[in-house]
Scaffold this motif. Structure first.
Motif, mmCIF file in Angstrom:
data_model
loop_
_atom_site.group_PDB
_atom_site.id
_atom_site.type_symbol
_atom_site.label_atom_id
_atom_site.label_comp_id
_atom_site.label_asym_id
_atom_site.label_seq_id
_atom_site.Cartn_x
_atom_site.Cartn_y
_atom_site.Cartn_z
ATOM 1 N N ILE A 33 35.104 81.775 23.369
ATOM 2 C CA ILE A 33 34.275 80.566 23.174
ATOM 3 C C ILE A 33 34.160 79.735 24.458
ATOM 4 C CG2 ILE A 33 34.746 80.401 20.692
ATOM 5 C CD1 ILE A 33 36.410 77.838 21.392
ATOM 6 N N TYR A 34 34.984 80.066 25.461
ATOM 7 C CA TYR A 34 34.912 79.302 26.716
ATOM 8 C C TYR A 34 34.196 80.059 27.828
ATOM 9 C CZ TYR A 34 38.441 76.530 24.297
ATOM 10 O OH TYR A 34 39.109 75.754 23.381
ATOM 11 N N ILE A 38 28.971 75.266 30.612
ATOM 12 C CA ILE A 38 28.619 73.939 30.106
ATOM 13 C C ILE A 38 28.353 73.048 31.329
ATOM 14 C CG2 ILE A 38 29.903 74.046 27.920
ATOM 15 C CD1 ILE A 38 32.206 72.512 29.401
ATOM 16 N N PRO A 39 27.694 71.918 31.155
ATOM 17 C CA PRO A 39 27.538 71.020 32.304
ATOM 18 C C PRO A 39 28.919 70.499 32.694
ATOM 19 C CG PRO A 39 26.149 70.336 30.437
ATOM 20 C CD PRO A 39 27.085 71.389 29.930
ATOM 21 N N ALA A 63 40.373 62.857 23.894
ATOM 22 C CA ALA A 63 40.712 63.098 22.488
ATOM 23 C C ALA A 63 40.559 64.582 22.122
ATOM 24 C CB ALA A 63 39.808 62.246 21.602
ATOM 25 N N ILE A 64 41.070 64.914 20.972
ATOM 26 C CA ILE A 64 40.990 66.297 20.477
ATOM 27 C C ILE A 64 39.522 66.728 20.341
ATOM 28 C CG2 ILE A 64 41.394 67.724 18.402
ATOM 29 C CD1 ILE A 64 44.085 66.244 18.103
ATOM 30 N N GLY A 65 39.220 67.905 20.859
ATOM 31 C CA GLY A 65 37.898 68.498 20.673
ATOM 32 C C GLY A 65 36.806 67.988 21.596
ATOM 33 N N VAL A 66 37.173 67.212 22.600
ATOM 34 C CA VAL A 66 36.163 66.593 23.461
ATOM 35 C C VAL A 66 35.633 67.567 24.528
ATOM 36 C CG1 VAL A 66 37.686 65.563 25.222
ATOM 37 C CG2 VAL A 66 35.680 64.296 24.442
ATOM 38 N N GLY A 67 36.386 68.650 24.770
ATOM 39 C CA GLY A 67 35.906 69.664 25.732
ATOM 40 C C GLY A 67 36.828 69.899 26.920
ATOM 41 N N LYS A 68 38.098 69.536 26.807
ATOM 42 C CA LYS A 68 39.033 69.647 27.946
ATOM 43 C C LYS A 68 39.267 71.114 28.341
ATOM 44 C CE LYS A 68 42.202 67.539 25.534
ATOM 45 N NZ LYS A 68 41.405 67.281 24.302
ATOM 46 N N THR A 69 39.561 71.946 27.343
ATOM 47 C CA THR A 69 39.921 73.337 27.653
ATOM 48 C C THR A 69 38.706 74.104 28.189
ATOM 49 O OG1 THR A 69 41.659 73.279 25.990
ATOM 50 C CG2 THR A 69 40.916 75.452 26.680
ATOM 51 N N HIS A 70 37.537 73.824 27.609
ATOM 52 C CA HIS A 70 36.325 74.495 28.103
ATOM 53 C C HIS A 70 36.070 74.091 29.558
ATOM 54 C CE1 HIS A 70 32.440 76.472 26.537
ATOM 55 N NE2 HIS A 70 32.505 76.607 27.865
ATOM 56 N N ASP A 131 46.931 72.081 27.106
ATOM 57 C CA ASP A 131 47.436 71.316 25.966
ATOM 58 C C ASP A 131 48.919 70.943 26.126
ATOM 59 O OD1 ASP A 131 46.592 70.082 23.696
ATOM 60 O OD2 ASP A 131 46.123 71.911 22.579
ATOM 61 N N ARG A 200 33.851 67.761 19.362
ATOM 62 C CA ARG A 200 32.671 68.626 19.312
ATOM 63 C C ARG A 200 32.761 69.653 18.192
ATOM 64 N NH1 ARG A 200 29.397 68.571 23.885
ATOM 65 N NH2 ARG A 200 30.169 67.324 25.614
ATOM 66 N N ARG A 201 33.956 69.834 17.633
ATOM 67 C CA ARG A 201 34.096 70.816 16.543
ATOM 68 C C ARG A 201 33.563 70.247 15.236
ATOM 69 N NH1 ARG A 201 39.563 71.028 18.751
ATOM 70 N NH2 ARG A 201 39.544 72.567 20.422
HETATM 71 N N1 LIG Z 1 29.980 70.190 27.407
HETATM 72 C C1 LIG Z 1 29.979 70.955 26.310
HETATM 73 N N2 LIG Z 1 28.818 71.328 25.755
HETATM 74 C C2 LIG Z 1 28.803 72.073 24.624
HETATM 75 N N3 LIG Z 1 29.909 72.497 23.980
HETATM 76 C C3 LIG Z 1 31.095 72.155 24.489
HETATM 77 C C4 LIG Z 1 31.192 71.372 25.679
HETATM 78 N N4 LIG Z 1 32.503 71.178 25.947
HETATM 79 C C5 LIG Z 1 33.165 71.826 24.980
HETATM 80 N N5 LIG Z 1 32.325 72.408 24.104
HETATM 81 C C6 LIG Z 1 32.720 73.132 22.893
HETATM 82 O O1 LIG Z 1 33.400 72.218 22.039
HETATM 83 C C7 LIG Z 1 34.482 72.847 21.375
HETATM 84 C C8 LIG Z 1 35.773 72.111 21.689
HETATM 85 O O2 LIG Z 1 36.046 72.232 23.084
HETATM 86 P P1 LIG Z 1 37.522 72.388 23.661
HETATM 87 O O3 LIG Z 1 38.251 73.444 22.919
HETATM 88 O O4 LIG Z 1 37.381 72.529 25.116
HETATM 89 O O5 LIG Z 1 38.128 70.954 23.284
HETATM 90 P P2 LIG Z 1 39.551 70.323 23.694
HETATM 91 O O6 LIG Z 1 39.275 68.977 24.225
HETATM 92 O O7 LIG Z 1 40.294 71.265 24.562
HETATM 93 O O8 LIG Z 1 40.266 70.209 22.275
HETATM 94 P P3 LIG Z 1 41.842 70.156 21.923
HETATM 95 O O9 LIG Z 1 42.338 68.794 22.338
HETATM 96 O O10 LIG Z 1 41.901 70.331 20.436
HETATM 97 O O11 LIG Z 1 42.508 71.278 22.668
HETATM 98 C C9 LIG Z 1 34.461 74.296 21.829
HETATM 99 O O12 LIG Z 1 33.718 75.055 20.910
HETATM 100 C C10 LIG Z 1 33.725 74.237 23.155
HETATM 101 O O13 LIG Z 1 33.102 75.457 23.485
#
Ligand SMILES: Nc1ncnc2c1ncn2[C@@H]1O[C@H](COP(=O)(O)OP(=O)(O)OP(=O)(O)O)[C@@H](O)[C@H]1O
Ligand SMILES: [Mg+2]
Length: 206
Positions: A33-34, A38-39, A63-70, A131, A200-201
């Motif tokens: 999924i990564y 993404i921008p 916060a959780i799910g904001v896109g850090k890992t991606h 994480d 974003r989830r």
């Molecule tokens: N800029 C973006 N545009 C579109 N989708 C994104 C973007 N960034 C992240 N995503 C998607 O959003 C979802 C959550 O991203 P991610 O796993 O990176 O969140 P996280 O901040 O690491 O969450 P956690 O704190 O739970 O680990 C994933 O499906 C990812 O592919």
């Protein structure tokens, strides 16, 4: 007759091929999924580009799910590409989820030799820990000592570290211990990126 500066540098095409192969291999070990682009936030892109004024280390928080890992996976891909372009050498990258890392560093772990793993994590060209605050039970004193060895060695040799974490960098002392926290304060100065937005989830499965 063309001047020598007009001649293509044969090293350039070798470096380019090496970069393309290395980035493709890295993409292959990136979670599915990564893998799509993404921008990228400008600070993450700046860190990855490794210019002289770029921060050495990057702490991605939010916060959780904001896109850090991606963001982290994509930034490390760019970092890899840039490093080969700059040095012609393929760097090593170690990526670890914190929970697995803390387990692996336990003295009774049968899958890893703690001394070997500590040395690898001290020396790898880039250490990416995902994480950091995921484990709700703090690592043992033993594990914190190994973390200290890893971070201190990287700190004194200016070897880069990338961390994602859902708490702020000032709030990780209970996890990493006082001495690592002190080093992290300096290591991540200028390299803290707070990603803002919704999880974003949410709604993704609708
Ligand atoms: N800029 C973006 N545009 C579109 N989708 C994104 C973007 N960034 C992240 N995503 C998607 O959003 C979802 C959550 O991203 P991610 O796993 O990176 O969140 P996280 O901040 O690491 O969450 P956690 O704190 O739970 O680990 C994933 O499906 C990812 O592919
Ligand atoms: Mg994450």
């Amino acid at each position: 007759m063309p001047s020598t500066s007009d001649q293509p540098d044969p090293r350039e095409s070798v470096y380019r091929e090496r970069r393309e192969d290395a980035v493709a291999a890295y993409l292959g070990r990136t979670p599915v999924i990564y893998q799509h682009d993404i921008p990228l936030h400008p600070l993450a892109a700046h860190w990855a580009a490794q210019a002289d004024d770029a921060p050495q280390n990057l702490f991605l928080t939010g916060a959780i799910g904001v896109g850090k890992t991606h963001t982290a996976w994509q930034a490390t891909r760019l970092w890899l590409d840039r490093r080969i372009a700059n040095t012609g050498r393929q760097p090593t990258i170690q990526t670890w989820r914190s929970t697995r890392l803390f387990d692996a560093l336990q003295p009774n772990n049968h899958d890893y030799d703690g001394r070997t793993l500590t040395a690898q994590l001290q020396r790898t060209d880039l250490l990416y820990i995902d994480d950091l605050a995921a484990a709700r039970v703090s690592p043992s004193g033993w594990t914190q000592e190994r973390l200290y060895e890893i971070f201190d060695e990287r700190y004194i040799n200016r070897r880069p570290v990338l961390i994602t974490c859902d708490v702020l960098p000032g709030e990780t002392e209970a996890i990493v211990g006082e001495r690592v926290q002190s080093r992290m304060r300096e290591m991540f100065r200028g390299g803290v990126l707070l990603l803002e937005g919704d999880d974003r989830r949410k709604g993704a499965a609708a």
